[in-house]
Design a protein around this motif. Structure first.
Motif, PDB file in Angstrom:
ATOM      1  N   LYS A  67     -59.886 -77.992  -7.393  1.00  0.00           N
ATOM      2  CA  LYS A  67     -59.347 -76.921  -8.161  1.00  0.00           C
ATOM      3  C   LYS A  67     -60.117 -76.905  -9.473  1.00  0.00           C
ATOM      4  O   LYS A  67     -60.526 -75.807  -9.879  1.00  0.00           O
ATOM      5  N   GLU A  68     -60.306 -78.031 -10.287  1.00  0.00           N
ATOM      6  CA  GLU A  68     -60.718 -78.078 -11.437  1.00  0.00           C
ATOM      7  C   GLU A  68     -62.227 -77.688 -11.530  1.00  0.00           C
ATOM      8  O   GLU A  68     -62.852 -77.145 -12.181  1.00  0.00           O
ATOM      9  N   GLU A  69     -62.928 -78.143 -10.245  1.00  0.00           N
ATOM     10  CA  GLU A  69     -64.404 -78.088 -10.425  1.00  0.00           C
ATOM     11  C   GLU A  69     -64.821 -76.566  -9.995  1.00  0.00           C
ATOM     12  O   GLU A  69     -65.628 -76.125 -10.599  1.00  0.00           O
ATOM     13  N   ILE A  70     -63.754 -75.902  -9.090  1.00  0.00           N
ATOM     14  CA  ILE A  70     -64.011 -74.484  -8.669  1.00  0.00           C
ATOM     15  C   ILE A  70     -63.739 -73.730 -10.097  1.00  0.00           C
ATOM     16  O   ILE A  70     -64.371 -72.636 -10.418  1.00  0.00           O
ATOM     17  N   GLY A  71     -62.670 -74.127 -10.600  1.00  0.00           N
ATOM     18  CA  GLY A  71     -62.234 -73.358 -11.965  1.00  0.00           C
ATOM     19  C   GLY A  71     -63.561 -73.399 -12.935  1.00  0.00           C
ATOM     20  O   GLY A  71     -63.552 -72.549 -13.518  1.00  0.00           O
ATOM     21  N   ASN A  72     -64.090 -74.546 -13.102  1.00  0.00           N
ATOM     22  CA  ASN A  72     -65.000 -74.811 -14.180  1.00  0.00           C
ATOM     23  C   ASN A  72     -66.467 -73.612 -13.674  1.00  0.00           C
ATOM     24  O   ASN A  72     -66.824 -73.178 -14.872  1.00  0.00           O
ATOM     25  N   LEU A  73     -66.380 -73.390 -12.500  1.00  0.00           N
ATOM     26  CA  LEU A  73     -67.622 -72.571 -12.116  1.00  0.00           C
ATOM     27  C   LEU A  73     -67.269 -71.252 -12.713  1.00  0.00           C
ATOM     28  O   LEU A  73     -68.312 -70.388 -13.079  1.00  0.00           O
ATOM     29  N   VAL A  74     -66.107 -70.766 -12.749  1.00  0.00           N
ATOM     30  CA  VAL A  74     -65.735 -69.194 -12.879  1.00  0.00           C
ATOM     31  C   VAL A  74     -65.073 -69.296 -14.181  1.00  0.00           C
ATOM     32  O   VAL A  74     -64.502 -68.332 -14.642  1.00  0.00           O
ATOM     33  N   HIS A  75     -65.328 -70.359 -15.052  1.00  0.00           N
ATOM     34  CA  HIS A  75     -64.590 -70.383 -16.383  1.00  0.00           C
ATOM     35  C   HIS A  75     -63.146 -70.246 -16.588  1.00  0.00           C
ATOM     36  O   HIS A  75     -62.521 -69.296 -17.465  1.00  0.00           O
ATOM     37  N   LYS A  76     -62.411 -70.860 -15.450  1.00  0.00           N
ATOM     38  CA  LYS A  76     -60.983 -70.686 -15.393  1.00  0.00           C
ATOM     39  C   LYS A  76     -60.607 -72.372 -15.703  1.00  0.00           C
ATOM     40  O   LYS A  76     -61.361 -73.330 -15.262  1.00  0.00           O
ATOM     41  N   ASN A  77     -59.258 -72.615 -15.803  1.00  0.00           N
ATOM     42  CA  ASN A  77     -58.813 -73.935 -15.721  1.00  0.00           C
ATOM     43  C   ASN A  77     -58.794 -74.425 -14.356  1.00  0.00           C
ATOM     44  O   ASN A  77     -59.455 -75.524 -14.014  1.00  0.00           O
ATOM     45  N   GLU A  78     -58.088 -73.839 -13.265  1.00  0.00           N
ATOM     46  CA  GLU A  78     -58.022 -74.169 -12.015  1.00  0.00           C
ATOM     47  C   GLU A  78     -57.990 -73.142 -10.938  1.00  0.00           C
ATOM     48  O   GLU A  78     -57.373 -72.069 -11.208  1.00  0.00           O
ATOM     49  N   VAL A  79     -58.634 -73.187 -10.033  1.00  0.00           N
ATOM     50  CA  VAL A  79     -58.875 -72.123  -8.968  1.00  0.00           C
ATOM     51  C   VAL A  79     -58.793 -73.003  -7.603  1.00  0.00           C
ATOM     52  O   VAL A  79     -59.347 -73.688  -7.275  1.00  0.00           O
ATOM     53  N   SER A  80     -57.912 -72.311  -6.844  1.00  0.00           N
ATOM     54  CA  SER A  80     -57.427 -73.078  -5.527  1.00  0.00           C
ATOM     55  C   SER A  80     -58.659 -72.513  -4.402  1.00  0.00           C
ATOM     56  O   SER A  80     -58.894 -73.145  -3.369  1.00  0.00           O
ATOM     57  N   ILE A  81     -59.203 -71.331  -4.529  1.00  0.00           N
ATOM     58  CA  ILE A  81     -59.823 -70.816  -3.567  1.00  0.00           C
ATOM     59  C   ILE A  81     -60.794 -69.924  -4.204  1.00  0.00           C
ATOM     60  O   ILE A  81     -60.538 -69.112  -5.052  1.00  0.00           O
ATOM     61  N   ILE A  82     -62.088 -69.635  -3.685  1.00  0.00           N
ATOM     62  CA  ILE A  82     -63.244 -68.805  -4.110  1.00  0.00           C
ATOM     63  C   ILE A  82     -63.902 -68.360  -2.731  1.00  0.00           C
ATOM     64  O   ILE A  82     -64.117 -69.131  -1.952  1.00  0.00           O
ATOM     65  N   ALA A  83     -64.210 -67.158  -2.647  1.00  0.00           N
ATOM     66  CA  ALA A  83     -64.732 -66.559  -1.434  1.00  0.00           C
ATOM     67  C   ALA A  83     -66.289 -65.965  -1.911  1.00  0.00           C
ATOM     68  O   ALA A  83     -66.319 -65.568  -3.153  1.00  0.00           O
ATOM     69  N   ILE A  84     -67.218 -66.316  -1.293  1.00  0.00           N
ATOM     70  CA  ILE A  84     -68.581 -66.035  -1.332  1.00  0.00           C
ATOM     71  C   ILE A  84     -68.889 -64.482  -0.500  1.00  0.00           C
ATOM     72  O   ILE A  84     -68.396 -64.460   0.695  1.00  0.00           O
ATOM     73  N   ASN A  85     -69.197 -63.478  -1.106  1.00  0.00           N
ATOM     74  CA  ASN A  85     -69.505 -62.059  -0.287  1.00  0.00           C
ATOM     75  C   ASN A  85     -70.545 -61.808  -0.016  1.00  0.00           C
ATOM     76  O   ASN A  85     -70.919 -60.719   0.325  1.00  0.00           O
ATOM     77  N   ASP A  86     -71.661 -62.735  -0.069  1.00  0.00           N
ATOM     78  CA  ASP A  86     -72.918 -62.417   0.552  1.00  0.00           C
ATOM     79  C   ASP A  86     -73.217 -63.385   1.416  1.00  0.00           C
ATOM     80  O   ASP A  86     -73.066 -64.732   1.486  1.00  0.00           O
ATOM     81  N   ILE A  87     -73.759 -62.969   2.438  1.00  0.00           N
ATOM     82  CA  ILE A  87     -73.756 -63.495   3.899  1.00  0.00           C
ATOM     83  C   ILE A  87     -74.952 -64.718   3.839  1.00  0.00           C
ATOM     84  O   ILE A  87     -74.740 -65.862   4.296  1.00  0.00           O
TER      85      ILE A  87
END
Length: 106
Positions: A67-87
Motif C-alpha cells: 500500500k505504501e509503495e502504490i501510495g508513493n506513486l500517486v503522492h498519497k500515504n497508502e493506496v490499496s488499489i490502482i487501476a490502469i486505464n490504457d490497454i
C-alpha cells in the motif's frame, strides 16, 4: 516494486490513465479499467471485495507491491488499489510483473 514496473505505472500516472481507491470500481463499470493492481498488504476483506467486483466486471487484476509503495506513486500515504486505464500500458505492466515473478524462481 521493481524499477521497470514503477516506471510503467508512473507513465500511466503522468498520462492520467489511472484511477485509485473506490474510483476503480466506477471505472470498471464503465469498462475503462484494463488492469487493477491490488496491494499485497491490503486486508483480506478489502482484497476479497475488490476481487469480487473486478471479476464481476471482467477486469484483470494482480496483487503486487505494498500500500505504501502504490501510495508513493500517486503522492498519497497508502493506496490499496490502482487501476490502469490504457490497454497498452496495462499489457506492458503485466508482462514486466510476470518476468519479475519468473526471475524470482531462478
Amino acid at each position: 516494486m521493481k524499477e521497470k514496473v514503477v516506471n510503467m505505472i508512473n507513465f500511466a500516472i503522468r498520462a492520467k490513465k489511472y484511477t485509485i481507491g473506490e474510483s476503480v470500481i466506477a471505472s470498471s463499470k464503465n469498462s475503462k479499467a484494463k488492469l487493477a493492481i491490488i496491494a499485497l498488504d491490503a486486508s483480506d476483506l478489502t482484497k476479497k471485495r475488490y476481487r469480487n467486483k473486478l471479476n464481476y466486471y471482467q477486469v484483470p487484476y494482480i496483487e503486487y507491491g505494498t500500500k505504501e509503495e502504490i501510495g508513493n506513486l500517486v503522492h498519497k500515504n497508502e493506496v490499496s488499489i490502482i487501476a490502469i486505464n490504457d490497454i497498452n500500458i496495462a499489457k506492458q505492466i503485466k508482462k514486466l510483473i510476470k518476468e519479475d515473478e519468473t526471475d524470482g524462481l531462478q
